[in-house]
Design a protein around this motif. Sequence first.
Motif, short mmCIF file in Angstrom:
data_model
loop_
_atom_site.label_atom_id
_atom_site.label_comp_id
_atom_site.label_asym_id
_atom_site.label_seq_id
_atom_site.Cartn_x
_atom_site.Cartn_y
_atom_site.Cartn_z
N GLY A 1 -6.19 -3.53 -6.23
CA GLY A 1 -7.47 -4.14 -5.87
C GLY A 1 -7.64 -4.35 -4.39
O GLY A 1 -6.70 -4.61 -3.65
N PHE A 2 -8.88 -4.16 -4.00
CA PHE A 2 -9.31 -4.58 -2.66
C PHE A 2 -10.57 -5.42 -2.88
O PHE A 2 -11.04 -5.52 -4.01
CB PHE A 2 -9.61 -3.35 -1.78
CG PHE A 2 -8.37 -2.61 -1.38
CD1 PHE A 2 -7.48 -3.14 -0.46
CD2 PHE A 2 -8.07 -1.38 -1.94
CE1 PHE A 2 -6.33 -2.46 -0.12
CE2 PHE A 2 -6.92 -0.69 -1.60
CZ PHE A 2 -6.04 -1.23 -0.69
N VAL A 3 -11.12 -5.95 -1.82
CA VAL A 3 -12.27 -6.84 -1.94
C VAL A 3 -13.35 -6.17 -2.81
O VAL A 3 -13.78 -5.06 -2.53
CB VAL A 3 -12.87 -7.16 -0.54
CG1 VAL A 3 -14.04 -8.13 -0.68
CG2 VAL A 3 -11.79 -7.73 0.35
N LYS B 1 1.25 -0.37 -16.01
CA LYS B 1 0.13 -0.58 -15.09
C LYS B 1 0.45 -1.69 -14.10
O LYS B 1 1.18 -2.64 -14.43
CB LYS B 1 -1.12 -0.94 -15.88
CG LYS B 1 -1.75 0.25 -16.58
CD LYS B 1 -3.08 -0.18 -17.17
CE LYS B 1 -3.75 1.00 -17.84
NZ LYS B 1 -5.05 0.62 -18.40
N GLY B 2 -0.13 -1.59 -12.92
CA GLY B 2 -0.03 -2.63 -11.90
C GLY B 2 -1.39 -2.79 -11.25
O GLY B 2 -2.06 -1.80 -10.95
N PHE B 3 -1.79 -4.03 -11.05
CA PHE B 3 -3.11 -4.32 -10.48
C PHE B 3 -3.30 -3.60 -9.14
O PHE B 3 -2.42 -3.60 -8.28
CB PHE B 3 -3.25 -5.84 -10.28
CG PHE B 3 -4.50 -6.24 -9.55
CD1 PHE B 3 -5.75 -5.86 -10.03
CD2 PHE B 3 -4.43 -6.99 -8.39
CE1 PHE B 3 -6.91 -6.23 -9.36
CE2 PHE B 3 -5.59 -7.37 -7.71
CZ PHE B 3 -6.83 -6.99 -8.20
N SER C 1 8.22 2.61 -12.14
CA SER C 1 7.05 2.48 -11.26
C SER C 1 6.01 1.59 -11.93
O SER C 1 6.06 1.35 -13.14
CB SER C 1 6.43 3.85 -10.99
OG SER C 1 5.91 4.41 -12.18
N THR C 2 5.08 1.10 -11.10
CA THR C 2 3.82 0.58 -11.62
C THR C 2 2.72 1.39 -10.97
O THR C 2 2.87 1.89 -9.85
CB THR C 2 3.62 -0.92 -11.30
OG1 THR C 2 3.55 -1.10 -9.87
CG2 THR C 2 4.72 -1.78 -11.86
N SER C 3 1.61 1.54 -11.71
CA SER C 3 0.50 2.34 -11.17
C SER C 3 -0.83 1.77 -11.66
O SER C 3 -0.88 1.18 -12.74
CB SER C 3 0.65 3.81 -11.60
OG SER C 3 0.81 3.91 -13.00
N GLY C 4 -1.85 1.97 -10.86
CA GLY C 4 -3.18 1.45 -11.22
C GLY C 4 -3.70 2.10 -12.48
O GLY C 4 -4.35 1.46 -13.30
N GLY C 5 -3.42 3.37 -12.64
CA GLY C 5 -3.87 4.11 -13.82
C GLY C 5 -2.74 4.28 -14.81
O GLY C 5 -1.58 3.99 -14.51
C1 LIG Z 1 -2.62 3.22 -0.90
C2 LIG Z 1 -2.56 3.14 -2.41
C3 LIG Z 1 -2.58 4.32 -3.16
C4 LIG Z 1 -2.53 4.25 -4.57
N1 LIG Z 1 -2.53 5.43 -5.29
C5 LIG Z 1 -2.47 5.36 -6.65
C6 LIG Z 1 -2.44 6.56 -7.44
O1 LIG Z 1 -2.44 7.68 -6.93
N2 LIG Z 1 -2.39 6.44 -8.80
C7 LIG Z 1 -2.37 5.22 -9.42
O2 LIG Z 1 -2.34 5.17 -10.65
N3 LIG Z 1 -2.38 4.05 -8.70
C8 LIG Z 1 -2.41 4.11 -7.34
N4 LIG Z 1 -2.39 2.94 -6.60
C9 LIG Z 1 -2.23 1.65 -7.31
C10 LIG Z 1 -0.77 1.19 -7.26
O3 LIG Z 1 0.09 2.19 -7.81
C11 LIG Z 1 -0.57 -0.09 -8.08
O4 LIG Z 1 -1.42 -1.11 -7.60
C12 LIG Z 1 0.91 -0.53 -8.01
O5 LIG Z 1 1.12 -1.51 -9.01
C13 LIG Z 1 1.28 -1.07 -6.64
O6 LIG Z 1 2.61 -1.47 -6.67
P1 LIG Z 1 3.22 -2.61 -5.72
O7 LIG Z 1 2.37 -3.87 -5.91
O8 LIG Z 1 4.60 -2.76 -6.22
O9 LIG Z 1 3.16 -2.07 -4.31
C14 LIG Z 1 -2.44 2.98 -5.21
C15 LIG Z 1 -2.40 1.81 -4.43
C16 LIG Z 1 -2.46 1.87 -3.05
C17 LIG Z 1 -2.41 0.60 -2.26
#
Ligand SMILES: Cc1cc2nc3c(=O)[nH]c(=O)nc-3n(C[C@H](O)[C@H](O)[C@H](O)COP(=O)(O)O)c2cc1C
Length: 149
Positions: free
Chosen positions: A120-122, A116-118, A81-85
């Motif tokens: 972002g919104f505006v 981690k994965g970016f 996975s990638t995740s924001g946190g």
């Molecule tokens: C609707 C939504 C919910 C998200 N929820 C979480 C979250 O619960 N925890 C987290 O660490 N990141 C969260 N994120 C960030 C994503 O996990 C992160 O940007 C990820 O790299 C997106 O992967 P993708 O570009 O492959 O779709 C969320 C992003 C979106 C758009």
Amino acid sequence: MKSLIILYSYHHHNTEKVAKTIASILGADIKLPEDVNPEELQEYDLIGFGSGIYGGVHHKSLLELADKLPEISGKNVFIFSTSGGTDNNRPIKCHSALREKLQSKGYTIVDEFNCKGFFGFVGIGISRGRPNSIDLKNAEDFAQNLLKI
Ligand SMILES: Cc1cc2nc3c(=O)[nH]c(=O)nc-3n(C[C@H](O)[C@H](O)[C@H](O)COP(=O)(O)O)c2cc1C
């Protein structure tokens, strides 16, 4: 070894970058969950399941696919996975829902990867620039280790 990666990546295609890196080492096919026929998974020696983390879990298309999988004994799979946190828990906490579904069907989780994965919104953004070259090198090392299993 015949490998398949089942990928859902839509937000910034962050997980797709990781998936393509792993696939290039494994020589794996990449498919969307909706294009996978659960029965065809028998053909593969190793299967990876990956997406961004949304609301603390993998994308629902992967969780729903896991629910539909037939019970099987000892098929090797990996989760990524990638995740924001950051998720520094071991086992990786945000993988729990998918891990538990796969294990309940008899799949053997051989390894897991998160970076981690970016997100972002505006006007707001966290983990800008991720996954970066170090993350993708780590993904490459992860895939090299999978080849040894
Ligand atoms: C609707 C939504 C919910 C998200 N929820 C979480 C979250 O619960 N925890 C987290 O660490 N990141 C969260 N994120 C960030 C994503 O996990 C992160 O940007 C990820 O790299 C997106 O992967 P993708 O570009 O492959 O779709 C969320 C992003 C979106 C758009």
